[in-house]
Write a protein that holds these residues in place. Structure first.
Motif, mmCIF file in Angstrom:
data_model
loop_
_atom_site.group_PDB
_atom_site.id
_atom_site.type_symbol
_atom_site.label_atom_id
_atom_site.label_comp_id
_atom_site.label_asym_id
_atom_site.label_seq_id
_atom_site.Cartn_x
_atom_site.Cartn_y
_atom_site.Cartn_z
ATOM 1 N N MET A 1 0.791 -1.042 0.215
ATOM 2 C CA MET A 1 -0.222 0.044 -0.116
ATOM 3 C C MET A 1 0.811 1.313 -0.040
ATOM 4 O O MET A 1 1.955 1.355 0.652
ATOM 5 C CB MET A 1 -0.968 -0.124 1.214
ATOM 6 N N ARG A 2 0.403 2.264 -0.740
ATOM 7 C CA ARG A 2 1.169 3.490 -0.572
ATOM 8 C C ARG A 2 0.147 4.716 -0.303
ATOM 9 O O ARG A 2 -0.952 4.421 -0.224
ATOM 10 C CB ARG A 2 1.767 3.961 -2.092
ATOM 11 N N MET B 1 -1.097 4.134 -7.309
ATOM 12 C CA MET B 1 -0.961 5.309 -6.862
ATOM 13 C C MET B 1 -0.446 6.510 -7.793
ATOM 14 O O MET B 1 -0.988 7.603 -8.085
ATOM 15 C CB MET B 1 0.302 5.396 -5.805
ATOM 16 N N TYR B 2 0.424 5.961 -8.966
ATOM 17 C CA TYR B 2 0.520 6.769 -10.213
ATOM 18 C C TYR B 2 -0.714 7.376 -10.610
ATOM 19 O O TYR B 2 -0.704 8.484 -11.030
ATOM 20 C CB TYR B 2 1.660 5.878 -11.136
ATOM 21 N N PRO C 1 -3.176 0.712 -3.578
ATOM 22 C CA PRO C 1 -2.612 0.081 -3.824
ATOM 23 C C PRO C 1 -1.030 0.325 -4.656
ATOM 24 O O PRO C 1 -1.274 1.369 -5.639
ATOM 25 C CB PRO C 1 -3.188 -0.963 -4.508
ATOM 26 N N ASP C 2 -0.004 -0.157 -4.063
ATOM 27 C CA ASP C 2 1.233 0.394 -4.920
ATOM 28 C C ASP C 2 0.984 0.695 -6.231
ATOM 29 O O ASP C 2 1.615 1.933 -6.828
ATOM 30 C CB ASP C 2 2.441 -0.545 -4.740
ATOM 31 N N SER C 3 0.916 -0.297 -7.210
ATOM 32 C CA SER C 3 0.557 0.074 -8.623
ATOM 33 C C SER C 3 -0.415 0.867 -9.099
ATOM 34 O O SER C 3 -0.494 1.300 -10.407
ATOM 35 C CB SER C 3 0.529 -1.254 -9.276
ATOM 36 N N GLU D 1 3.953 11.265 -1.164
ATOM 37 C CA GLU D 1 3.433 10.135 -1.288
ATOM 38 C C GLU D 1 4.584 9.114 -0.532
ATOM 39 O O GLU D 1 5.873 9.581 -0.823
ATOM 40 C CB GLU D 1 3.250 9.267 -2.662
ATOM 41 N N CYS D 2 4.233 8.014 0.175
ATOM 42 C CA CYS D 2 5.275 7.257 0.742
ATOM 43 C C CYS D 2 4.607 6.002 0.878
ATOM 44 O O CYS D 2 3.550 5.591 0.639
ATOM 45 C CB CYS D 2 5.141 7.878 2.266
ATOM 46 N N THR D 3 5.457 4.919 1.288
ATOM 47 C CA THR D 3 5.054 3.581 1.617
ATOM 48 C C THR D 3 4.460 3.238 3.006
ATOM 49 O O THR D 3 4.186 2.272 3.162
ATOM 50 C CB THR D 3 6.195 2.740 1.022
ATOM 51 N N GLU D 4 5.032 3.930 3.816
ATOM 52 C CA GLU D 4 4.721 3.589 5.243
ATOM 53 C C GLU D 4 4.220 4.993 5.881
ATOM 54 O O GLU D 4 4.654 6.242 5.659
ATOM 55 C CB GLU D 4 5.941 3.500 6.118
#
Length: 114
Positions: A1-2, A22-23, A18-20, A53-56
């Motif tokens: 998750m981002r 975010m863009y 979801p990571d993919s 934006e960040c991952t954590e």
């Protein structure tokens, strides 16, 4: 998750995607900023500025909360769908919002929305 950190006039918002995907959210928000001044309606929806934006993300403020991307997009779609725009092709913007929302709905159905 981002996590996408957004700034409104009154608060910070934290949107989880979801990571993919975010863009796509960031690109959509930039496109909406670019196009919103072209709307001819008198009351335009307020759009937040993308801050980061960040991952954590660990929130320490008890009043802050994380908004799931699917919920954020549903709200965004409602705000744009309610506009009584007659001159600008609003359907193009709504299509982009709805397309990303549909992708997230599919992930939920497949149990892949984390």
């Amino acid at each position: 998750m981002r996590y996408c950190i957004l700034s409104t006039e009154t608060e910070l918002q934290f949107v989880a995607m979801p990571d993919s995907y975010m863009y796509q959210l960031v690109a959509l928000l930039h496109r909406l900023h670019k196009e919103i001044d072209k709307l001819t309606v008198s009351e335009r929806p307020a759009l937040p500025e993308v801050i980061a934006e960040c991952t954590e993300l660990e929130l320490h403020d008890q009043t802050a909360s994380i908004i799931q991307g699917i919920d954020y997009l549903a709200d965004l779609e409602k705000r744009f769908a309610s506009l009584q725009e007659e001159n600008y092709p609003l359907i193009a913007l709504l299509t982009e919002i709805r397309a990303l929302h549909a992708q997230l709905e599919y992930l939920v159905e497949e149990g892949e929305y984390e």
